[in-house]
Design a protein around this motif. Sequence first.
Motif, PDB file in Angstrom:
ATOM      1  N   PHE A   1       5.559  12.014  -3.784  1.00 16.26           N
ATOM      2  CA  PHE A   1       6.640  12.710  -3.092  1.00 16.26           C
ATOM      3  C   PHE A   1       7.572  11.727  -2.410  1.00 16.26           C
ATOM      4  O   PHE A   1       8.801  11.813  -2.535  1.00 16.26           O
ATOM      5  CB  PHE A   1       6.062  13.691  -2.073  1.00 16.26           C
ATOM      6  N   TRP A   2       7.011  10.769  -1.659  1.00 15.84           N
ATOM      7  CA  TRP A   2       7.834   9.811  -0.933  1.00 15.84           C
ATOM      8  C   TRP A   2       8.719   9.002  -1.884  1.00 15.84           C
ATOM      9  O   TRP A   2       9.911   8.777  -1.615  1.00 15.84           O
ATOM     10  CB  TRP A   2       6.953   8.873  -0.118  1.00 15.84           C
ATOM     11  N   LEU A   3       8.147   8.534  -2.988  1.00 14.23           N
ATOM     12  CA  LEU A   3       8.924   7.745  -3.947  1.00 14.23           C
ATOM     13  C   LEU A   3      10.046   8.573  -4.570  1.00 14.23           C
ATOM     14  O   LEU A   3      11.191   8.118  -4.678  1.00 14.23           O
ATOM     15  CB  LEU A   3       8.000   7.212  -5.045  1.00 14.23           C
ATOM     16  N   THR A   4       9.715   9.797  -4.973  1.00  7.28           N
ATOM     17  CA  THR A   4      10.716  10.634  -5.618  1.00  7.28           C
ATOM     18  C   THR A   4      11.804  11.046  -4.636  1.00  7.28           C
ATOM     19  O   THR A   4      12.992  11.115  -4.998  1.00  7.28           O
ATOM     20  CB  THR A   4      10.051  11.875  -6.236  1.00  7.28           C
ATOM     21  N   ARG A   5      11.417  11.309  -3.396  1.00  6.16           N
ATOM     22  CA  ARG A   5      12.405  11.676  -2.373  1.00  6.16           C
ATOM     23  C   ARG A   5      13.436  10.567  -2.198  1.00  6.16           C
ATOM     24  O   ARG A   5      14.644  10.840  -2.088  1.00  6.16           O
ATOM     25  CB  ARG A   5      11.695  11.955  -1.039  1.00  6.16           C
ATOM     26  N   THR A   6      12.985   9.318  -2.196  1.00  7.84           N
ATOM     27  CA  THR A   6      13.914   8.200  -2.059  1.00  7.84           C
ATOM     28  C   THR A   6      14.696   7.970  -3.338  1.00  7.84           C
ATOM     29  O   THR A   6      15.912   7.725  -3.317  1.00  7.84           O
ATOM     30  CB  THR A   6      13.157   6.914  -1.686  1.00  7.84           C
TER      31      THR A   6
ATOM     32  N   ASN B   1       7.012   3.012   0.546  1.00  9.96           N
ATOM     33  CA  ASN B   1       7.535   3.700  -0.628  1.00  9.96           C
ATOM     34  C   ASN B   1       9.059   3.602  -0.697  1.00  9.96           C
ATOM     35  O   ASN B   1       9.630   3.426  -1.777  1.00  9.96           O
ATOM     36  CB  ASN B   1       7.093   5.166  -0.613  1.00  9.96           C
ATOM     37  N   THR B   2       9.709   3.710   0.450  1.00  8.99           N
ATOM     38  CA  THR B   2      11.165   3.548   0.490  1.00  8.99           C
ATOM     39  C   THR B   2      11.557   2.134   0.100  1.00  8.99           C
ATOM     40  O   THR B   2      12.498   1.923  -0.678  1.00  8.99           O
ATOM     41  CB  THR B   2      11.694   3.880   1.894  1.00  8.99           C
TER      42      THR B   2
ATOM     43  N   ARG C   1      -7.145   9.173   1.848  1.00  9.05           N
ATOM     44  CA  ARG C   1      -6.853   8.082   0.909  1.00  9.05           C
ATOM     45  C   ARG C   1      -6.492   8.635  -0.468  1.00  9.05           C
ATOM     46  O   ARG C   1      -5.540   8.165  -1.099  1.00  9.05           O
ATOM     47  CB  ARG C   1      -8.062   7.145   0.797  1.00  9.05           C
ATOM     48  N   VAL C   2      -7.240   9.632  -0.897  1.00 11.26           N
ATOM     49  CA  VAL C   2      -6.958  10.239  -2.196  1.00 11.26           C
ATOM     50  C   VAL C   2      -5.614  10.964  -2.163  1.00 11.26           C
ATOM     51  O   VAL C   2      -4.775  10.801  -3.059  1.00 11.26           O
ATOM     52  CB  VAL C   2      -8.085  11.208  -2.595  1.00 11.26           C
ATOM     53  N   MET C   3      -5.404  11.774  -1.140  1.00  4.75           N
ATOM     54  CA  MET C   3      -4.190  12.579  -1.072  1.00  4.75           C
ATOM     55  C   MET C   3      -2.938  11.708  -0.920  1.00  4.75           C
ATOM     56  O   MET C   3      -1.910  11.943  -1.566  1.00  4.75           O
ATOM     57  CB  MET C   3      -4.282  13.570   0.095  1.00  4.75           C
ATOM     58  N   LYS C   4      -3.007  10.696  -0.086  1.00  2.86           N
ATOM     59  CA  LYS C   4      -1.826   9.863   0.147  1.00  2.86           C
ATOM     60  C   LYS C   4      -1.503   8.990  -1.059  1.00  2.86           C
ATOM     61  O   LYS C   4      -0.326   8.792  -1.397  1.00  2.86           O
ATOM     62  CB  LYS C   4      -2.016   9.019   1.400  1.00  2.86           C
ATOM     63  N   THR C   5      -2.535   8.468  -1.715  1.00  2.00           N
ATOM     64  CA  THR C   5      -2.293   7.639  -2.896  1.00  2.00           C
ATOM     65  C   THR C   5      -1.761   8.469  -4.053  1.00  2.00           C
ATOM     66  O   THR C   5      -0.789   8.092  -4.721  1.00  2.00           O
ATOM     67  CB  THR C   5      -3.587   6.934  -3.331  1.00  2.00           C
ATOM     68  N   ASN C   6      -2.386   9.612  -4.300  1.00  2.00           N
ATOM     69  CA  ASN C   6      -2.098  10.378  -5.502  1.00  2.00           C
ATOM     70  C   ASN C   6      -0.970  11.396  -5.347  1.00  2.00           C
ATOM     71  O   ASN C   6      -0.339  11.759  -6.335  1.00  2.00           O
ATOM     72  CB  ASN C   6      -3.352  11.122  -5.967  1.00  2.00           C
ATOM     73  N   LEU C   7      -0.753  11.879  -4.113  1.00  2.00           N
ATOM     74  CA  LEU C   7       0.239  12.929  -3.905  1.00  2.00           C
ATOM     75  C   LEU C   7       1.380  12.530  -2.983  1.00  2.00           C
ATOM     76  O   LEU C   7       2.546  12.594  -3.360  1.00  2.00           O
ATOM     77  CB  LEU C   7      -0.431  14.188  -3.336  1.00  2.00           C
ATOM     78  N   TYR C   8       1.039  12.141  -1.766  1.00  2.00           N
ATOM     79  CA  TYR C   8       2.090  11.823  -0.797  1.00  2.00           C
ATOM     80  C   TYR C   8       3.020  10.746  -1.343  1.00  2.00           C
ATOM     81  O   TYR C   8       4.241  10.859  -1.231  1.00  2.00           O
ATOM     82  CB  TYR C   8       1.483  11.335   0.522  1.00  2.00           C
TER      83      TYR C   8
ATOM     84  N   ASP D   1       0.842  -1.195   0.000  1.00  2.00           N
ATOM     85  CA  ASP D   1       0.000   0.000   0.000  1.00  2.00           C
ATOM     86  C   ASP D   1       0.878   1.247   0.000  1.00  2.00           C
ATOM     87  O   ASP D   1       1.611   1.513   0.961  1.00  2.00           O
ATOM     88  CB  ASP D   1      -0.911  -0.001   1.228  1.00  2.00           C
ATOM     89  N   LEU D   2       0.801   2.027  -1.057  1.00  2.00           N
ATOM     90  CA  LEU D   2       1.629   3.219  -1.190  1.00  2.00           C
ATOM     91  C   LEU D   2       1.212   4.341  -0.255  1.00  2.00           C
ATOM     92  O   LEU D   2       1.895   5.371  -0.180  1.00  2.00           O
ATOM     93  CB  LEU D   2       1.608   3.713  -2.642  1.00  2.00           C
ATOM     94  N   ARG D   3       0.135   4.164   0.479  1.00  2.00           N
ATOM     95  CA  ARG D   3      -0.223   5.151   1.510  1.00  2.00           C
ATOM     96  C   ARG D   3       0.668   5.018   2.738  1.00  2.00           C
ATOM     97  O   ARG D   3       0.673   5.897   3.600  1.00  2.00           O
ATOM     98  CB  ARG D   3      -1.689   4.986   1.921  1.00  2.00           C
ATOM     99  N   ASP D   4       1.437   3.960   2.801  1.00  2.00           N
ATOM    100  CA  ASP D   4       2.369   3.709   3.898  1.00  2.00           C
ATOM    101  C   ASP D   4       3.718   4.319   3.522  1.00  2.00           C
ATOM    102  O   ASP D   4       4.386   3.872   2.586  1.00  2.00           O
ATOM    103  CB  ASP D   4       2.493   2.200   4.116  1.00  2.00           C
TER     104      ASP D   4
END
Length: 292
Positions: free
Chosen positions: A165-170, A115-116, A155-162, A108-111
């Motif tokens: 950001f988390w993936l790109t940051r890593t 993402n890391t 759910r929308v914000m974490k899936t689509n935005l957070y 789950d990419l909301r976690d």
Amino acid sequence: MSGIEDPTELYPDGPFPEQHQTQPGLTDATTPTPDHGESTYVGHGLLVGRKALITGGDSGIGRAVAIAFAREGADVAIAFLPEEQEDAAETARLIEAEDRTAVLLPGDLRDEAWNTVVIERTVDALGGLDLLVLNAAYQAERQNLADVSTDEFDRVMKTNLYSQFWLTRTAEAVLPTGASIIVTTSIQAFQPSPDLFDYAMTKAAQVAFVKALAQKFGDRGIRVNGVAPGPIWTPLIPATGWDDKVQHFGQDTPLGRAGQPAELAGAYVYLASAAATYVTGAILPVTGGKPL
């Protein structure tokens, strides 16, 4: 004039059968079955040796991109929800049929922590990462703002935005010069539907994300672009909560029909390839003629 096809006649123009799915939508329950380019996409060696991660790569646009990337010579990791395992396994089969490596990353990419892990496992399995396709998304019909709980909004914000950001940051620390980041935004960023207001908010934010990161990463030789699909027939559509909108989905475009995932694959290949070395900060519309 042989070989020239009428784009209005390539796929059915509806109406689609009435159908409902719960999130996340699944391919086998979607009628008609979306075309991901399984029998039509022909590779030309444009991405030989590249190493890609596609979020939401199990079905819909993500599967079409995974097929195209593999046929162009890339190895591909896909991130998806555990409930989508059956779809993901089929995408992996299609990747491996091209003698490319497929890596399955259910979670789950909301976690934030996951993402890391997704980036780390991709790099470990493929030996690097130079194509990052941020495609996973969630949407649901909203009749009234009062009916949208904070948990659902999250759910929308974490899936689509957070997650993006988390993936790109890593990924920032491992992406090499020449890497490409491609974000799946939407026509909703420019023409928001009232019943998808929160989804549209995230898509508009993704456009800003693309334009800002293109400037931030430009001196490293990392390109950042977006694709803005219009109405594309994927399992997400019957899982959105619509009734009659599903049946007439995409008929309001100048081409008179919904698009198919296969019709977006070339846009992602172009942005990932050497043909687009001077393209960054761009949003490429694939909308059936609907203007951005």
